[in-house]
Design an enzyme around this catalytic site. Structure first.
Site, PDB file in Angstrom:
ATOM      1  N   PRO A   2       0.830  -1.206   0.000  1.00 51.45           N
ATOM      2  CA  PRO A   2       0.000   0.000   0.000  1.00 51.45           C
ATOM      3  C   PRO A   2       0.865   1.257   0.000  1.00 51.45           C
ATOM      4  O   PRO A   2       1.944   1.286   0.590  1.00 51.45           O
ATOM      5  CB  PRO A   2      -0.787  -0.123   1.307  1.00 51.45           C
ATOM      6  CG  PRO A   2      -0.705  -1.557   1.690  1.00 51.45           C
ATOM      7  CD  PRO A   2       0.594  -2.048   1.174  1.00 51.45           C
ATOM      8  N   GLU A   3       0.395   2.291  -0.682  1.00 50.64           N
ATOM      9  CA  GLU A   3       1.125   3.549  -0.731  1.00 50.64           C
ATOM     10  C   GLU A   3       0.388   4.600   0.095  1.00 50.64           C
ATOM     11  O   GLU A   3      -0.629   4.310   0.727  1.00 50.64           O
ATOM     12  CB  GLU A   3       1.324   3.956  -2.190  1.00 50.64           C
ATOM     13  CG  GLU A   3       2.099   2.889  -2.956  1.00 50.64           C
ATOM     14  CD  GLU A   3       2.400   3.231  -4.405  1.00 50.64           C
ATOM     15  OE1 GLU A   3       2.392   4.424  -4.774  1.00 50.64           O
ATOM     16  OE2 GLU A   3       2.663   2.288  -5.182  1.00 50.64           O
ATOM     17  N   LYS A  53       4.152   5.434   4.639  1.00 49.04           N
ATOM     18  CA  LYS A  53       3.443   4.159   4.674  1.00 49.04           C
ATOM     19  C   LYS A  53       3.300   3.622   6.098  1.00 49.04           C
ATOM     20  O   LYS A  53       2.949   2.461   6.303  1.00 49.04           O
ATOM     21  CB  LYS A  53       4.165   3.150   3.782  1.00 49.04           C
ATOM     22  CG  LYS A  53       4.268   3.632   2.324  1.00 49.04           C
ATOM     23  CD  LYS A  53       5.110   2.713   1.475  1.00 49.04           C
ATOM     24  CE  LYS A  53       5.321   3.303   0.087  1.00 49.04           C
ATOM     25  NZ  LYS A  53       6.152   2.437  -0.772  1.00 49.04           N
ATOM     26  N   GLN A  70       4.008  -3.051   5.680  1.00 47.54           N
ATOM     27  CA  GLN A  70       4.941  -3.827   4.875  1.00 47.54           C
ATOM     28  C   GLN A  70       4.213  -4.360   3.637  1.00 47.54           C
ATOM     29  O   GLN A  70       3.342  -3.692   3.091  1.00 47.54           O
ATOM     30  CB  GLN A  70       5.587  -4.918   5.730  1.00 47.54           C
ATOM     31  CG  GLN A  70       6.327  -4.361   6.945  1.00 47.54           C
ATOM     32  CD  GLN A  70       6.706  -5.403   7.947  1.00 47.54           C
ATOM     33  OE1 GLN A  70       5.842  -6.041   8.552  1.00 47.54           O
ATOM     34  NE2 GLN A  70       8.001  -5.596   8.142  1.00 47.54           N
ATOM     35  N   ARG A 125      13.938   9.110   9.022  1.00 48.97           N
ATOM     36  CA  ARG A 125      14.505   9.228   7.677  1.00 48.97           C
ATOM     37  C   ARG A 125      13.506   9.763   6.647  1.00 48.97           C
ATOM     38  O   ARG A 125      13.874   9.980   5.493  1.00 48.97           O
ATOM     39  CB  ARG A 125      15.018   7.862   7.193  1.00 48.97           C
ATOM     40  CG  ARG A 125      16.117   7.265   8.044  1.00 48.97           C
ATOM     41  CD  ARG A 125      16.803   6.119   7.306  1.00 48.97           C
ATOM     42  NE  ARG A 125      15.855   5.088   6.908  1.00 48.97           N
ATOM     43  CZ  ARG A 125      15.556   4.011   7.629  1.00 48.97           C
ATOM     44  NH1 ARG A 125      16.111   3.847   8.822  1.00 48.97           N
ATOM     45  NH2 ARG A 125      14.702   3.109   7.176  1.00 48.97           N
ATOM     46  N   ASN A 169       5.395   2.563  -6.018  1.00 44.59           N
ATOM     47  CA  ASN A 169       5.632   2.139  -7.390  1.00 44.59           C
ATOM     48  C   ASN A 169       4.553   2.588  -8.376  1.00 44.59           C
ATOM     49  O   ASN A 169       4.859   3.088  -9.458  1.00 44.59           O
ATOM     50  CB  ASN A 169       5.773   0.619  -7.430  1.00 44.59           C
ATOM     51  CG  ASN A 169       6.759   0.176  -8.478  1.00 44.59           C
ATOM     52  OD1 ASN A 169       7.722   0.886  -8.755  1.00 44.59           O
ATOM     53  ND2 ASN A 169       6.528  -0.979  -9.060  1.00 44.59           N
ATOM     54  N   ARG A 262      12.298  -2.522  -9.395  1.00 48.59           N
ATOM     55  CA  ARG A 262      10.838  -2.434  -9.369  1.00 48.59           C
ATOM     56  C   ARG A 262      10.337  -2.139 -10.773  1.00 48.59           C
ATOM     57  O   ARG A 262      10.964  -1.396 -11.534  1.00 48.59           O
ATOM     58  CB  ARG A 262      10.383  -1.316  -8.418  1.00 48.59           C
ATOM     59  CG  ARG A 262      10.917  -1.433  -6.987  1.00 48.59           C
ATOM     60  CD  ARG A 262      10.206  -2.498  -6.184  1.00 48.59           C
ATOM     61  NE  ARG A 262       8.796  -2.204  -6.032  1.00 48.59           N
ATOM     62  CZ  ARG A 262       8.303  -1.365  -5.119  1.00 48.59           C
ATOM     63  NH1 ARG A 262       9.113  -0.692  -4.310  1.00 48.59           N
ATOM     64  NH2 ARG A 262       7.004  -1.190  -5.016  1.00 48.59           N
TER      65      ARG A 262
END
Length: 273
Positions: A2-3, A53, A70, A125, A169, A262
């Site tokens: 999932p984005e 995410k 994840q 990050r 992606n 990807r």
């Protein structure tokens, strides 16, 4: 995986049943977290936040649950207290007096003091959240020129969560197509108008996917394709997953390639190198 838009929609569902309510049952599957349940049980949820995410469930007494779906994690909301039948592994259960929120299959879960979340190794990050309503296109345009980002290809940059958190992606392919930019181009090669167009489309495509539940096509095109009888999965995207099919813009064939291990899709006619 999932984005950002999908995680934000899941957070909205979780917030609808938890926010402002006392969590009466807290159950973690991981043994290392089971004693943390007593810290949270009996306390009210103050809010549900997403950062890229990751999802953060904040409690009023200054504690938070961090979770990352994840590849296979999924949140479910269930009215009442009875649990649904599922072959998935239940990793986290939160219940109020009237509803249940359940996280299946995800293993990246931890409990933090809210004030210490900035030290979380993943969150520390992250760049700006693509779903942050305070994020403007000028902010994105400026990041395209920032040291550390400007010398990189757009294909690499748009998977880097330090650049923008929550872009993954499918969004990468759809954003670059909408902006008419080849994925191999470096951010440093973009002119002022190209940067502005890319920044605007980054927000527009992400927000559209959030509103529609994963459709990045414009509303008129999506309606026209629906009327033609195409199933939903074949009328969600302009290029992603449409290898060898005609481009909705120029009629040329969509190409599939790979970048950063990807899959990536583009239209050579609309996105010249």
């Amino acid at each position: 995986m999932p984005e950002g838009p999908e995680i934000r929609r899941a957070a909205d569902r979780i917030a609808a049943v938890l926010e402002g309510n006392v969590v009466e049952t807290v159950r973690f599957a991981a043994p290392r977290l089971r004693r943390e349940a007593s810290i949270l049980r009996g306390h009210r949820v103050a809010g549900v936040e997403t950062r890229g995410k990751a999802m953060l469930i904040h409690f009023e007494h200054g504690w938070s649950i961090y979770s990352h779906n994840q590849l296979y994690g999924v949140w479910r909301v269930q009215p009442g207290l009875s649990l649904p039948d599922s072959s998935r592994s239940l990793r986290l259960l939160l219940q109020t007096a009237s509803a249940s929120a359940l996280l299946y299959s995800a293993s990246d879960i931890s409990v933090w003091r809210t004030e210490e979340l900035s030290a979380h190794p993943f969150l520390a990050r992250l760049g700006p959240d693509i779903m942050d309503t305070g994020l403007g296109w000028r902010d994105i345009a400026a990041r395209l020129q920032a040291p550390g980002f400007t010398g990189r290809s757009l294909a690499a940059l748009y998977l880097d969560q330090r650049f923008l958190a929550g872009v993954g992606n499918y969004l990468r392919s759809e954003i670059l197509f909408a902006a008419g930019l080849h994925p191999a181009r470096k951010a440093s090669s973009l002119g002022v108008r190209e940067r502005g167009r890319l920044a605007r489309e980054t927000l527009a495509i992400s927000q559209r996917s959030y509103r529609t539940g994963g459709v990045t096509l414009s509303a008129p095109l999506a309606r026209a394709l629906a009327k033609s009888g195409l199933p939903r999965e074949q009328r969600r995207f302009a290029v992603f997953g449409r290898m060898d099919l005609p481009c909705y813009g120029c009629g040329g064939r969509i190409v599939r390639t790979e970048s950063n291990s990807r899959r990536l899709y583009l239209c050579p006619g609309c996105q010249p190198g």
